[in-house]
Design a protein around this motif. Structure first.
Motif, PDB file in Angstrom:
ATOM      1  N   TYR A  88       1.147  -1.524  -0.300  1.00 53.98           N
ATOM      2  CA  TYR A  88       0.442  -0.105  -0.453  1.00 53.98           C
ATOM      3  C   TYR A  88       0.751   0.996  -0.209  1.00 53.98           C
ATOM      4  O   TYR A  88       2.119   0.942   0.686  1.00 53.98           O
ATOM      5  N   ILE A  89       0.461   2.216  -0.972  1.00 58.53           N
ATOM      6  CA  ILE A  89       1.196   3.182  -1.637  1.00 58.53           C
ATOM      7  C   ILE A  89       0.433   4.604  -0.296  1.00 58.53           C
ATOM      8  O   ILE A  89      -0.350   5.098  -0.354  1.00 58.53           O
ATOM      9  N   ASP A  90       0.711   4.980   1.437  1.00 60.40           N
ATOM     10  CA  ASP A  90       0.997   5.757   1.989  1.00 60.40           C
ATOM     11  C   ASP A  90       0.976   6.627   1.435  1.00 60.40           C
ATOM     12  O   ASP A  90       2.213   7.545   2.110  1.00 60.40           O
ATOM     13  N   ALA A  91      -0.449   7.553   0.758  1.00 60.85           N
ATOM     14  CA  ALA A  91       0.407   8.843   0.240  1.00 60.85           C
ATOM     15  C   ALA A  91      -0.546   9.142  -0.328  1.00 60.85           C
ATOM     16  O   ALA A  91      -2.149   8.920  -0.669  1.00 60.85           O
ATOM     17  N   ASP A  92      -0.741  10.928  -1.062  1.00 57.37           N
ATOM     18  CA  ASP A  92      -1.927  11.210  -1.426  1.00 57.37           C
ATOM     19  C   ASP A  92      -2.390  10.788  -3.141  1.00 57.37           C
ATOM     20  O   ASP A  92      -1.248  10.995  -4.100  1.00 57.37           O
ATOM     21  N   ASN A  93      -3.347  10.399  -3.153  1.00 56.40           N
ATOM     22  CA  ASN A  93      -3.523  10.746  -4.904  1.00 56.40           C
ATOM     23  C   ASN A  93      -4.029  11.495  -5.370  1.00 56.40           C
ATOM     24  O   ASN A  93      -4.532  13.040  -5.253  1.00 56.40           O
ATOM     25  N   PHE A  94      -2.873  12.387  -6.704  1.00 56.33           N
ATOM     26  CA  PHE A  94      -2.316  13.697  -6.667  1.00 56.33           C
ATOM     27  C   PHE A  94      -4.429  14.064  -7.596  1.00 56.33           C
ATOM     28  O   PHE A  94      -4.732  15.159  -7.605  1.00 56.33           O
ATOM     29  N   GLY A  95      -5.071  12.985  -7.811  1.00 54.56           N
ATOM     30  CA  GLY A  95      -6.114  13.259  -8.648  1.00 54.56           C
ATOM     31  C   GLY A  95      -7.312  13.795  -7.753  1.00 54.56           C
ATOM     32  O   GLY A  95      -8.367  14.740  -8.435  1.00 54.56           O
ATOM     33  N   ILE A  96      -6.797  12.906  -6.846  1.00 55.59           N
ATOM     34  CA  ILE A  96      -8.239  13.548  -5.811  1.00 55.59           C
ATOM     35  C   ILE A  96      -8.174  15.258  -5.202  1.00 55.59           C
ATOM     36  O   ILE A  96      -8.517  15.478  -4.565  1.00 55.59           O
TER      37      ILE A  96
END
Length: 328
Positions: A116-124
């Motif tokens: 799991y990538i613990d980061a924000d989705n740029f599109g969201i």
């Protein structure tokens, strides 16, 4: 996003998959550690917290009885091959594949696990960012995309083969398959299908300018970019990659249609010097290809509303106007 291609599985099956990939001692005791990720359009994906607390993601390909578009067949095999290529030949960050299973013993389709990538989705999150931060990420995306395009292939076409010796032959087959998909399901695209075929035939000479097969991610929209602390930490969803013309990348689409956003920051990051007349003609063909898919896939995905269909139909009118064609 809802789609009939999402191959959801029971909790018991998901536990069996976790057991096979990580061992019985990592299977969570309760279902509260398993959550479907809802923003994908094609595969179903689950976020899972293993018994030791490690976060992973499980992706499962569509069930075999669901008809997908021609270019989507074998998509998970393409994604796995693409992830290997990117990891081996570039510094672009992509998820590591923890375990992949194509046996169809536990479910009726291919599946794989990744961290799991613990980061924000740029599109969201992009609308919550400052304009400067959005530009910074888009520049970084352009640079990453150029690095992906540095991967050379032996022939044009699918990452997993077989290939075509010419880009003209490859692309005309690709867009021809999309049109055949639309006709097979009687999708109203707003134009006569033969008119589209005639338009392609009359504008394909420019494709001969492309002589070297390059890795094309193609689906690299901002919703497939994970960001954290001012950096891109992962590019996800690689199932639509192929060897072709880098100018076909998503980041160039807004050069043709403003509805896809402002391409300036992406182009700066990519380092593109500007489009020739042949580039612009090819780019229009690639936008035509994309918009046709966006219209036709709504039927294959079983969309219950017409939001995407209506939006893409308007974009097709705009593309056809670039070719000097009127709607029927």
């Amino acid at each position: 996003m809802e789609s009939i291609t999402k191959n959801r599985q029971s909790l018991d099956t998901l536990r069996a998959m976790i057991d096979r990939a990580y061992g019985l001692d990592q299977v969570p005791e309760d279902g509260d550690r398993v959550h479907e990720l809802g923003h994908g359009w094609f595969n179903v994906a689950y976020r899972i917290r293993l018994r030791d607390g490690t976060g992973v993601v499980l992706k499962i390909a569509p069930p075999p009885h669901i008809e997908v578009m021609t270019y989507e067949r074998g998509a998970m095999e393409i994604e796995l091959a693409s992830l290997r290529l990117i990891a081996e030949r570039t510094g672009v960050p992509v998820p590591h594949v923890d375990y992949a299973d194509r046996s169809h013993e536990l479910c009726d389709a291919d599946w794989f696990f990744m961290p799991y990538i613990d980061a924000d989705n740029f599109g969201i999150v992009k609308d919550s960012l400052s304009a400067a931060d959005r530009d910074s990420y888009n520049e970084a995306l352009g640079a990453a995309n150029r690095e992906l395009n540095s991967i050379r292939g032996a022939a044009f076409g699918p990452i997993t083969g077989p290939g075509d010796p010419t880009w003209r032959g490859c692309f005309t087959r690709m867009i021809g398959d999309v049109l055949a998909d639309g006709q097979r399901r009687s999708v109203d695209i707003g134009y006569d299908y033969d008119l589209i075929r005639d338009l392609i035939a009359g504008n394909q000479d420019c494709l001969d300018e492309v002589t070297e097969p390059r890795f094309v991610e193609w689906d690299l929209w901002d919703s497939n970019v994970m960001i954290r602390d001012g950096k891109i930490v992962a590019i996800i969803d690689h199932e639509r990659a192929f060897y072709g013309d880098p100018l076909m990348e998503a980041g160039f689409t807004a050069v043709d249609l403003p509805a896809f956003g402002d391409p300036a920051a992406f182009l700066r990051g990519y380092g593109h010097a500007g489009l020739t007349a042949g580039d612009r003609q090819r780019r229009r063909l690639y936008t035509l290809y994309l918009v046709l898919i966006m219209i036709i896939e709504t039927v294959y995905r079983g969309h219950t509303d017409t939001v995407q269909y209506d939006w893409a139909r308007e974009r097709l009118h705009e593309v056809m106007a670039l070719f000097g064609r009127e709607s029927r």
